[in-house]
Design an enzyme around this catalytic site. Structure first.
Site, short mmCIF file in Angstrom:
data_model
loop_
_atom_site.label_atom_id
_atom_site.label_comp_id
_atom_site.label_asym_id
_atom_site.label_seq_id
_atom_site.Cartn_x
_atom_site.Cartn_y
_atom_site.Cartn_z
N ASN A 1 0.03 39.84 65.56
CA ASN A 1 0.16 41.52 66.24
C ASN A 1 0.86 41.89 64.72
O ASN A 1 1.10 43.02 64.82
CB ASN A 1 0.22 41.55 66.73
CG ASN A 1 -0.52 41.89 67.51
OD1 ASN A 1 -1.89 41.78 67.57
ND2 ASN A 1 -0.38 41.45 69.68
N CYS B 1 -9.04 46.10 72.21
CA CYS B 1 -9.39 45.66 73.20
C CYS B 1 -9.66 46.60 74.63
O CYS B 1 -8.93 46.95 74.43
CB CYS B 1 -9.04 44.40 73.79
SG CYS B 1 -8.87 42.58 72.77
N ARG C 1 -7.88 48.51 66.25
CA ARG C 1 -6.76 49.80 66.13
C ARG C 1 -6.31 50.03 64.72
O ARG C 1 -5.10 50.74 64.69
CB ARG C 1 -5.60 49.55 67.61
CG ARG C 1 -6.27 49.92 68.54
CD ARG C 1 -6.18 49.48 69.93
NE ARG C 1 -4.92 50.63 70.41
CZ ARG C 1 -5.83 51.76 70.58
NH1 ARG C 1 -6.16 51.79 71.12
NH2 ARG C 1 -4.21 52.26 70.51
N VAL D 1 2.20 47.40 81.67
CA VAL D 1 2.17 47.59 80.39
C VAL D 1 0.29 48.07 79.83
O VAL D 1 0.15 49.62 79.66
CB VAL D 1 2.14 46.98 78.97
CG1 VAL D 1 2.13 47.23 77.83
CG2 VAL D 1 3.53 46.12 78.98
N1 EPU Z 1 -0.20 54.06 75.03
C1 EPU Z 1 -0.28 55.89 74.68
N2 EPU Z 1 -0.26 56.62 73.39
C2 EPU Z 1 -0.11 56.36 72.23
C3 EPU Z 1 0.01 54.60 71.83
C4 EPU Z 1 0.01 53.82 73.67
O1 EPU Z 1 -0.37 56.32 76.24
O2 EPU Z 1 -0.43 57.11 71.37
C5 EPU Z 1 0.67 53.24 75.69
C6 EPU Z 1 -0.92 52.57 75.71
O3 EPU Z 1 -1.60 52.76 76.18
C7 EPU Z 1 -0.29 51.28 76.27
C8 EPU Z 1 1.61 51.52 76.30
O4 EPU Z 1 1.31 52.61 75.41
O5 EPU Z 1 -0.12 51.50 78.13
C9 EPU Z 1 1.41 50.79 75.56
O6 EPU Z 1 0.65 50.82 74.23
P1 EPU Z 1 1.12 49.65 71.92
O7 EPU Z 1 1.21 51.31 71.63
O8 EPU Z 1 2.70 49.46 72.23
O9 EPU Z 1 -0.05 48.99 72.45
P2 EPU Z 1 -0.34 48.60 71.11
O10 EPU Z 1 0.09 49.02 69.49
O11 EPU Z 1 -1.77 49.68 70.81
C10 EPU Z 1 -0.10 46.10 70.58
C11 EPU Z 1 -0.50 44.85 70.04
C12 EPU Z 1 -1.29 44.52 71.29
C13 EPU Z 1 -0.25 44.70 73.05
C14 EPU Z 1 0.62 45.81 72.98
C15 EPU Z 1 2.14 45.42 73.52
C16 EPU Z 1 -1.64 44.59 68.12
C17 EPU Z 1 -2.51 45.24 67.27
N3 EPU Z 1 -1.94 45.07 69.42
O12 EPU Z 1 -1.28 47.38 70.87
O13 EPU Z 1 -2.08 43.51 72.10
O14 EPU Z 1 -0.80 43.87 74.27
O15 EPU Z 1 0.52 45.97 71.38
O16 EPU Z 1 2.71 44.29 73.60
O17 EPU Z 1 -0.69 45.15 67.87
C18 EPU Z 1 -4.06 41.26 71.80
O18 EPU Z 1 -2.76 41.02 71.40
O19 EPU Z 1 -4.46 40.93 73.10
C19 EPU Z 1 -3.02 42.69 72.12
C20 EPU Z 1 -3.81 43.59 73.19
#
Ligand code: EPU
Length: 447
Positions: free
Chosen positions: A25, A122, A98, A334
């Site tokens: 990440n 995912c 993503r 989350v």
């Molecule tokens: N969210 C929204 N709108 C958005 C963006 C996010 O509603 O525009 C919501 C999401 O639906 C979720 C929450 O905010 O409920 C948190 O999402 P976040 O944006 O923090 O997650 P992400 O950036 O998409 C990254 C990691 C994930 C990890 C999360 C939380 C990467 C590529 N992915 O996802 O990693 O679980 O942060 O720490 O960095 C994994 O490694 O298996 C994985 C899923």
């Protein structure tokens, strides 16, 4: 697909050593950051995982020369000839990851336009991108949604903005960082995420010439600069992979030294691991995790943004909790659907009941919305082998742990998904003495 199945013969402890490299990440995002520089960047400790290959391909499509450095696990990225890529070529990456959404800011700065295909990642919840698009508009970008993807432009350039996130989203915080560093003026980001991978990305950007301060109240301030150079950086270790191996050691009554794991990034996990009854020893070059014998203890746990208990640690830990005595409660705050993977654990003999109420902790934003996001796990359960289909990256690794802890043989389908985030997991399992095998190749002419 024949080689997408793994036979796992469970019932024996994992013992030995594995090495974790740079965080999944962080690494792809640091690669995107290289796009912003005028000079080549060198990223070290890069793992051979699919998310890295995808971003490498995307950077190359945009004219960035990417090649192996002199050091092992080092990538060099030379962005001196960045160009707009062919839409059809980018579209070939649709649904694969993503990360493409994070190319928006850098591409708008470098070439004034960006095309982003449909995103993958995912399926652990709706995973919208509304926060991302809102912040890009705050910076002055226009977003045109078309059937094939998003087209962005910045007719008047990008300028700093005052932004407050509705939720401390990791990806949106990174979006803001990657856009604000070269926007005109200053940006103030409130309710930012401050995961260790984000702080490491800030270190990368600072090395490139960015001016970024992180206050204690989740406020990040960025002063835009006109020019960024390259960086040389060693990616922080993968604390999520580290915890996955720790849970595998605990659930199989094993003993695993995770070379590269770092205490600082894993403190919250280590506290919980100890509460459950796991043992660990922090060494200079890694952390040893083992089951000290006796019974594991049930706990109440809530996932949260950093410095809380990371959502990606939840799934592997739930497998270990099936072996704890009593009732454990897990409240996932989350991702609304990150407990769906537990139905397969029940097929293996676990007793896990899901609830849509917020159990055992503070009410969260999913409480009133009928998402089954709390679990009660009753243990210890005797797990037995089963046919399992991997639903997502962490859930997939958790199924491997469950299959290794179970009596008998499991057939785990869809293991290719694990390659997205776990480098060489099959070889690592072999090294730990796990009895896992791919099926015999199908002979020609045999259906
Ligand atoms: N969210 C929204 N709108 C958005 C963006 C996010 O509603 O525009 C919501 C999401 O639906 C979720 C929450 O905010 O409920 C948190 O999402 P976040 O944006 O923090 O997650 P992400 O950036 O998409 C990254 C990691 C994930 C990890 C999360 C939380 C990467 C590529 N992915 O996802 O990693 O679980 O942060 O720490 O960095 C994994 O490694 O298996 C994985 C899923």
């Amino acid at each position: 697909m024949q080689d997408d199945v793994l036979f796992v013969h469970g019932g024996s402890p994992l013992e030995g050593e594995v090495r974790v490299k740079g965080a999944k990440n962080l690494v792809p995002k640091a690669m995107v950051a290289a796009l912003l520089g005028q000079e080549p960047s060198r990223l070290r400790n890069v793992p051979g995982i699919r998310d890295v290959h995808i971003v490498r391909g995307l950077l190359q499509l945009h004219g960035v020369a990417v090649y192996e450095g002199d050091e092992a696990d080092e990538l060099v990225m030379d962005p001196s000839s960045v160009e707009l890529a062919n839409v059809a070529d980018i579209d070939a990456h649709a649904g694969s990851s993503r990360i493409p959404i994070l190319l928006c800011g850098p591409l708008l700065h470098r070439i004034g336009r960006a095309f982003i295909p449909d995103l993958g990642g995912c399926r652990i919840g709706g995973r919208p991108i509304d926060f991302h698009l809102n912040v890009l508009r705050d910076f002055g970008a226009t977003v045109d949604k078309r059937p094939e993807g998003l087209f962005l432009e910045a007719p008047n350039g990008l300028h700093g903005a005052k932004i407050e996130l509705p939720y401390p989203s990791v990806g949106t915080t990174e979006q803001v960082l990657l856009t604000a560093v070269r926007a005109e003026g200053t940006t103030e980001l409130r309710n930012a995420a401050v995961e260790p991978e984000i702080i490491d990305l800030i270190c990368v950007l600072q090395k490139m010439g960015a001016i970024i301060s992180v206050a204690t109240d989740r406020v990040i301030r960025i002063t835009g600069v006109e020019r960024l150079g390259g960086y040389t950086h060693r990616a922080l270790p993968d604390r999520l992979e580290g915890a996955s191996w720790a849970c595998a050691a605990l659930a199989t009554q094993g003993d695993v030294f995770v070379r590269g794991a770092r205490q600082l990034d894993m403190m919250t996990f280590l506290n919980v691991f100890r509460q459950v009854g796991g043992a660990f020893q922090v060494e200079d070059d890694g952390i040893r995790f083992w089951h000290p014998g006796g019974r594991l203890r049930a706990i109440a746990l809530e996932t949260d943004v950093h410095p809380g208990f990371q959502t990606d640690w939840q799934q592997p830990l739930v497998v270990a909790l099936t072996q704890a005595s009593g009732l454990s409660i897990v409240h996932e705050t989350v991702y609304e659907s990150r407990l769906g993977f537990t139905s397969a654990l029940n097929q293996m003999g676990a007793t896990i009941q899901l609830y849509s109420e917020c159990l055992g902790g503070t009410p969260c934003r999913f409480g009133q919305r009928n998402f089954q996001h709390s679990a009660v796990i009753s243990g210890p359960a005797k797990l037995h082998g089963a046919d399992l289909v991997i639903p997502d990256l962490r859930g997939g690794f958790s199924y491997l742990i469950a299959a290794l802890a179970a009596e008998g043989t499991s057939r785990v389908h869809g293991i290719d998904l694990i390659n997205r985030g776990y480098e060489g997991f099959h070889a690592k399992l072999d090294a730990l003495g796990a009895r896992v095998e791919l099926p015999e190749p199908v002979r020609e002419g045999v259906a």
